[in-house]
Design an enzyme around this catalytic site. Structure first.
Site, PDB file in Angstrom:
ATOM      1  N   SER A 181      41.188 -23.408  21.998  1.00 30.94           N
ATOM      2  CA  SER A 181      40.784 -22.251  22.802  1.00 30.94           C
ATOM      3  C   SER A 181      40.292 -21.115  21.907  1.00 30.94           C
ATOM      4  CB  SER A 181      41.960 -21.765  23.657  1.00 30.94           C
ATOM      5  OG  SER A 181      42.312 -22.757  24.599  1.00 30.94           O
TER       6      SER A 181
ATOM      7  N   GLU B 223      38.519 -28.075  16.652  1.00 28.99           N
ATOM      8  CA  GLU B 223      39.076 -28.553  15.384  1.00 28.99           C
ATOM      9  C   GLU B 223      40.583 -28.636  15.536  1.00 28.99           C
ATOM     10  OE1 GLU B 223      37.725 -26.111  12.169  1.00 28.99           O
ATOM     11  OE2 GLU B 223      35.613 -26.562  12.583  1.00 28.99           O
ATOM     12  N   PRO B 224      41.248 -29.296  14.571  1.00 30.86           N
ATOM     13  CA  PRO B 224      42.708 -29.428  14.713  1.00 30.86           C
ATOM     14  C   PRO B 224      43.393 -28.075  14.918  1.00 30.86           C
ATOM     15  CG  PRO B 224      41.921 -30.804  12.903  1.00 30.86           C
ATOM     16  CD  PRO B 224      40.744 -30.013  13.383  1.00 30.86           C
TER      17      PRO B 224
ATOM     18  N   GLU C  76      36.154 -28.390  28.309  1.00 29.40           N
ATOM     19  CA  GLU C  76      35.164 -27.314  28.425  1.00 29.40           C
ATOM     20  C   GLU C  76      35.847 -25.974  28.686  1.00 29.40           C
ATOM     21  OE1 GLU C  76      32.616 -29.438  27.574  1.00 29.40           O
ATOM     22  OE2 GLU C  76      31.270 -29.330  29.283  1.00 29.40           O
TER      23      GLU C  76
ATOM     24  N   HIS D 212      48.689 -42.952  49.795  1.00 25.47           N
ATOM     25  CA  HIS D 212      48.767 -44.397  49.616  1.00 25.47           C
ATOM     26  C   HIS D 212      50.219 -44.876  49.542  1.00 25.47           C
ATOM     27  CE1 HIS D 212      44.476 -44.311  48.671  1.00 25.47           C
ATOM     28  NE2 HIS D 212      44.459 -45.605  48.498  1.00 25.47           N
TER      29      HIS D 212
ATOM     30  N   ARG E  41      37.957 -11.120  32.177  1.00 28.85           N
ATOM     31  CA  ARG E  41      37.279 -10.208  31.241  1.00 28.85           C
ATOM     32  C   ARG E  41      35.960  -9.718  31.813  1.00 28.85           C
ATOM     33  NH1 ARG E  41      37.933 -13.254  25.465  1.00 28.85           N
ATOM     34  NH2 ARG E  41      40.077 -12.618  25.046  1.00 28.85           N
TER      35      ARG E  41
END
Lengths: 255, 381
Positions: B134, B129-130, B364, B339, B376
């Site tokens: 995290s 959401e806005p 993700e 390149h 953790r």
């Protein structure tokens, strides 16, 4: 309707061909179902989907040609027949046609026999015509569209100018051009199902052929690689480049 | 030089070969065009369904193939090697299917999972959401009990294919603040009061649409709740464990594509009278790239095997996502370097690869969150 589709296992055409003397090297070369035959298989599958029946794949080749048949089966064909026999190594187009004709007769009754216009490796383009004669079937070549209604097949036959619309009664033999349809990719379930579909392997003797029937009368006199494309002409601009390029294009009848 | 198929079983090999053909012949040639047009490759998703690739790791009872997750990930890698934005769509679709398969009722599986696996529906996943990225527990979208179901309201952001998907897994708050107040829902496309409100304009993944979604009193029947009320956060995290492996496989595919391009270019490009790949300095770069890719591939496949064996794989999934996406960033950056000037112009695909790699370090769970997860778990055990 029951349909027989002729398929050929050929050296992967995306890999530069290797020669074995006068012949194309086949052993130990990654083989594929002739991309031209994928159109034939797809044509057979579309007709089966519209009219019911079965699609049988018929091939002649070494044992590895099974792979080409499996490929067609994974696209959705029902069963396959492979004629494989050491005596057929180097078989010419006429012997191939005799073998396929005998295999098709032995495999069952078909309303339609479908083949590609020509193979992507040999390019003789003579096999389907011979096959139609040997099976005593009318043949319609270069099919671009195929429509079957009440025991007849109607085909748009590709010509240089446009199409001939050809109609003929079934059973018949059709050759299909590339682009007649869009061959489907085999789905995963199709690939797995193909492993369980029946493929018969027959020898020349199984077909009741012998001696003259399979005697190879054609000899390859020789082969030469196509001339490599030459490097283009480099024009250094001294003020006349535009005109020289225009002249070149005009000469090539591009403009 | 795609992944080695020698160690696979026959079924896997047949599947991967089929996917490779589709990826090389159909997906790869289309990638640059879709990206340039910022167009969702809807036709390719349809083909994915025709090839039976929309429910690879889910039970055959629900139209899946019932194959290991490891096999599914190899498919994702092959597709990502050809067209990353499209592979991401498959990964997100699978993320949605995962939640329904693992936590949904039998009825929901028949209703939703069967349609996702057959490819009749495509799925999406919406957690962010806005004000809650995290810190996902802070999410604010509300789901209030209503006659026979729920009314959902709030804003969601960064939802891949949120407006294209037929079913979006949406996390919303049914209870008090904190993780236990969150529930998960399947919101169907076309639901009144639900839809994309803004399509983001992005650095890369331009043909993988990223949406801001608006929920405005959108009704979701009770039968479309996934798992129990209050179980939503657990579902969201479990889905992410699984989805992280999808991103690890995407990353490996992208890195492989960049290496393949670099190998091709450095063999063709001549300087000082010889191909540039004859310089040991460049060979060392190529060697490092290939080694990192191989290590990443081994890492994600190891995590997948743990998952397939029913063992805990949270640490390994986070490690794989972290390592593979960092690898993709390094390898694509090096591919641009190899390149030279050509790497920076759009005529060659490596500049796009480099832009695409960046997002893999963010989605993700950012790579900082991956480290947090790993750290953790390490001190817990």
């Amino acid at each position: 309707m029951n349909i027989a589709v002729c398929v050929k296992h050929i050296p992967d055409p995306n890999v530069p061909p290797q020669m074995d003397g006068k012949y194309l090297k086949r052993e130990g070369i990654q083989g594929v179902l002739d991309p031209g035959d994928e159109f034939g298989v797809e044509a057979g599958l579309l007709l089966k989907e519209a009219h019911g029946g079965e699609v049988t794949l018929v091939s002649m080749g070494p044992a590895a040609a099974q792979e080409a048949i499996r490929r067609g089966l994974s696209m959705g064909a029902d069963k396959g027949v492979l004629v494989t026999d050491d005596t057929l190594k180097g078989a010419d187009a006429l012997v191939t046609a005799r073998v396929l004709a005998a295999a098709i007769k032995k495999a069952g009754q078909f309303d339609l026999v479908v083949a590609g216009v020509e193979s992507t490796d040999g390019y003789t383009g003579t096999m389907p015509g011979s096959l139609a004669e040997l099976l005593d079937l009318p043949q319609v070549t270069f099919a671009k569209t195929i429509e079957v209604t009440d025991g007849t097949v109607k085909v748009n036959r590709q010509t240089a100018e446009g199409y001939h619309v050809v109609e003929c009664s079934l059973p018949a033999l059709l050759t299909v051009t590339a682009g007649v349809n869009e061959p489907r990719y085999a789905s995963f379930k199709g690939i797995m199902a193909a492993k369980k579909k029946p493929v018969e392997t027959w020898s020349v003797a199984d077909l009741g052929l012998a001696g003259e029937d399979v005697a190879i009368k054609q000899d390859v006199a020789g082969q030469t690689p196509a001339e490599e494309r030459k490097a283009g002409e480099v024009i250094t601009d001294d003020g006349s480049a535009a005109k020289r390029i225009a002249d070149f294009l005009q000469e090539a009848k591009v403009i | 030089m795609p992944a080695d198929l020698r160690l696979l079983d026959d079924e896997q090999r047949a599947l991967i070969q089929m996917v490779r053909e589709f990826a090389d012949e159909v997906a790869a040639p289309a990638a640059a065009g879709y990206e340039e047009r910022s167009e969702d490759p809807a036709a390719l998703y349809e083909q994915l369904a025709q090839l039976d690739l929309t429910g690879i790791a889910y039970p055959e009872d629900y139209n899946g193939l019932g194959l290991p997750y490891e096999t599914y990930l190899m498919v994702v890698e092959e597709i990502a090697r050809a067209y990353l934005g499209f592979a991401v769509g498959l990964s997100v679709h699978t993320l949605c299917a995962f939640a329904v398969n693992s936590f949904g009722s039998e009825e929901l599986k028949r209703d939703v999972l069967a349609r996702l696996c057959s490819g009749e529906w495509f799925g999406a996943y919406s957690l962010s959401e806005p004000g809650s990225g995290s810190d996902a527990v802070a999410l604010a979208a509300k789901a209030s009990g209503s006659d026979g179901g729920y009314r959902l309201s709030g804003s969601k952001v960064f939802c891949t294919r949120g407006n294209e998907a037929d079913a979006v897994l949406v996390m919303a708050r049914t209870g008090a603040a904190g993780a236990k107040g969150i529930s998960a829902f399947i919101v169907e496309k076309g639901t009144q009061g639900f839809g994309g409100s803004k399509k983001e304009d992005k650095m890369g993944w331009r043909s993988s649409p990223t949406w801001m979604l608006q929920l405005d009193d959108a009704f979701v029947p009770g039968s479309r709740r996934v798992g129990a009320e209050g179980e939503g956060f657990r579902i969201a995290l479990a889905s992410l464990d699984s989805g992280r492996l999808g991103i690890a496989a995407c990353s490996t595919g992208l890195a492989q594509a960049a290496l393949d391009e670099a190998l091709r270019f450095t063999a063709e490009r001549e300087q000082f009278g010889k191909p540039v790949n004859q310089n040991q300095g460049l060979q060392f770069m190529l060697a490092d790239m290939a080694t990192q890719i191989a290590a990443g591939r081994a890492l994600y496949r190891h995590a997948a095997r743990l998952r397939d064996a029913g063992e805990s794989y949270s640490i390994e999934a986070a490690q794989a996502k972290l390592f593979c996406s960092d690898t993709a960033m390094r390898v694509t950056t090096d591919a641009v370097q190899l390149h030279g000037g050509y790497g920076y112009i759009t005529e060659y695909p490596v500049e796009r690869f480099m832009r695409e790699a960046k997002a893999l370090q963010i989605v993700e769970g950012t790579n900082q969150i991956q480290r947090l997860v790993i750290g953790r778990k390490l001190i817990q055990s």
